[in-house]
Scaffold this active site. Structure first.
Site, PDB file in Angstrom:
ATOM      1  N   ASP A   1       6.706   8.803   3.029  1.00  0.00           N
ATOM      2  CA  ASP A   1       6.922   9.691   1.893  1.00  0.00           C
ATOM      3  C   ASP A   1       5.614  10.201   1.299  1.00  0.00           C
ATOM      4  OD1 ASP A   1       9.686   9.558   2.031  1.00  0.00           O
ATOM      5  OD2 ASP A   1       9.807   7.834   0.694  1.00  0.00           O
TER       6      ASP A   1
ATOM      7  N   GLU B   1       7.155  13.687  -9.810  1.00  0.00           N
ATOM      8  CA  GLU B   1       7.125  13.528 -11.256  1.00  0.00           C
ATOM      9  C   GLU B   1       5.727  13.769 -11.806  1.00  0.00           C
ATOM     10  OE1 GLU B   1       5.470  10.183  -9.587  1.00  0.00           O
ATOM     11  OE2 GLU B   1       7.667  10.241  -9.502  1.00  0.00           O
TER      12      GLU B   1
ATOM     13  N   ASP C   1       4.122   2.698 -23.398  1.00  0.00           N
ATOM     14  CA  ASP C   1       3.078   2.632 -22.373  1.00  0.00           C
ATOM     15  C   ASP C   1       2.851   3.993 -21.745  1.00  0.00           C
ATOM     16  OD1 ASP C   1       2.695  -0.037 -22.786  1.00  0.00           O
ATOM     17  OD2 ASP C   1       3.667  -0.708 -20.933  1.00  0.00           O
TER      18      ASP C   1
ATOM     19  N   ALA D   1      12.453   7.625  -7.575  1.00  0.00           N
ATOM     20  CA  ALA D   1      11.170   6.957  -7.357  1.00  0.00           C
ATOM     21  C   ALA D   1      10.729   6.236  -8.637  1.00  0.00           C
ATOM     22  CB  ALA D   1      10.140   7.976  -6.875  1.00  0.00           C
ATOM     23  N   TYR D   2       9.560   6.586  -9.168  1.00  0.00           N
ATOM     24  CA  TYR D   2       9.020   5.935 -10.360  1.00  0.00           C
ATOM     25  C   TYR D   2      10.008   6.030 -11.524  1.00  0.00           C
ATOM     26  CZ  TYR D   2       5.337   4.705 -13.770  1.00  0.00           C
ATOM     27  OH  TYR D   2       4.575   4.112 -14.748  1.00  0.00           O
ATOM     28  N   ASN D   3      10.663   7.171 -11.666  1.00  0.00           N
ATOM     29  CA  ASN D   3      11.626   7.377 -12.744  1.00  0.00           C
ATOM     30  C   ASN D   3      12.727   6.326 -12.732  1.00  0.00           C
ATOM     31  OD1 ASN D   3      13.230   9.130 -14.751  1.00  0.00           O
ATOM     32  ND2 ASN D   3      14.594   9.067 -12.973  1.00  0.00           N
TER      33      ASN D   3
END
Length: 260
Positions: free
Chosen positions: A45, A120, A149, A161-163
């Site tokens: 990816d 993102e 944060d 993903a990170y989301n």
């Protein structure tokens, strides 16, 4: 007649991807990227995102067909999913449009940095001090002060993903929405984020940036010490990802919501 006839090849520097490329070039005559109608990407990816960003920066965006030689391969096809040759696989694949984000970040020194993000755009505190953010959506300030944060804006393609790791929602492709997700929100503690129509610009201003420094990250590019950011969908840079039938990106997005 085949939809695509001239294919370029983009190969990750990993030994696994290089070995696969050696076999693949014996079965098809690839052309240079500037002559190609579509591109085959060998890697994971991260390498797919890197290749897509290279095309955006070059101003010539080709439909991309990925073959997974990495770890997760969410944006890729299975390497051995079909016995068909690579040209047939590409021409039988389903195409999905993915709209990247346009980020304009103003640094504390007044510099404006403009980059794109496919997954993102995230804001992250640089020190132990909690970040303080003012969030504006459209023409209205929605949160005068978010202590956290950080926060991120995710596309549907990047929502898993990170989301998702930050407890944000998974968005289906083509929904015309973005996810605005806080990272470890402290106050207001109960705010879990928002799902927003993608025609609205999102502006985030860093409060007390002199003692609470924040970095902006667009996919893999970091911009340190930002004072504010503006995020919009860049439809003029829409990307095309191709997937084998039965292994499409929309099915993976649905499947992620039932993983346990």
């Amino acid at each position: 007649m085949a939809k695509y006839e001239k294919l370029a090849l983009s190969v990750s520097p990993t030994a696994k991807a290089q070995a696969a490329a050696e076999k693949l070039v014996k079965t098809h005559a690839f052309v240079p990227r500037e002559e190609a109608e579509a591109i085959v990407v060998l890697g994971g990816d991260g390498f797919m995102l890197q290749t897509l960003h290279q095309m955006i920066d070059a101003g010539r965006i080709l439909p991309a067909y990925g073959m997974n030689l990495g770890t997760v391969g969410f944006l890729m096809n299975k390497r051995e999913a079909s016995r068909a040759n690579i040209l047939d696989r590409v021409n039988r694949a389903r195409s999905f449009e993915v709209s990247p984000l346009s980020l304009a970040a103003e640094t504390r020194g007044g510099e404006i940095v403009r980059v794109c993000a496919i997954n993102e755009v995230s804001l992250l505190r640089e020190t132990r001090q909690t970040a303080k953010l003012e969030i504006k959506v459209g023409d209205k300030v929605r949160i005068p002060e978010l202590m956290c944060d950080g926060a991120l804006v995710a596309t549907p393609a990047g929502s898993t993903a990170y989301n998702f790791s930050a407890n944000g929602p998974i968005l289906p492709l083509g929904c015309g929405l973005l996810a605005l997700t806080p990272i470890s929100a402290f106050r207001p503690r109960r705010w879990r984020g928002a799902i927003l129509p993608d025609h609205l610009p999102i502006e985030i201003r860093i409060l007390e940036w002199h003692k609470r420094p924040v970095s902006a990250v667009a996919d893999q590019r970091e911009i340190r010490d930002v004072a504010s950011i503006r995020v919009e969908v860049a439809h003029e840079r829409d990307l095309t990802l191709m997937f084998d039938r039965g292994h499409s990106l929309d099915e993976r997005i649905v499947g992620e919501q039932f993983a346990y």
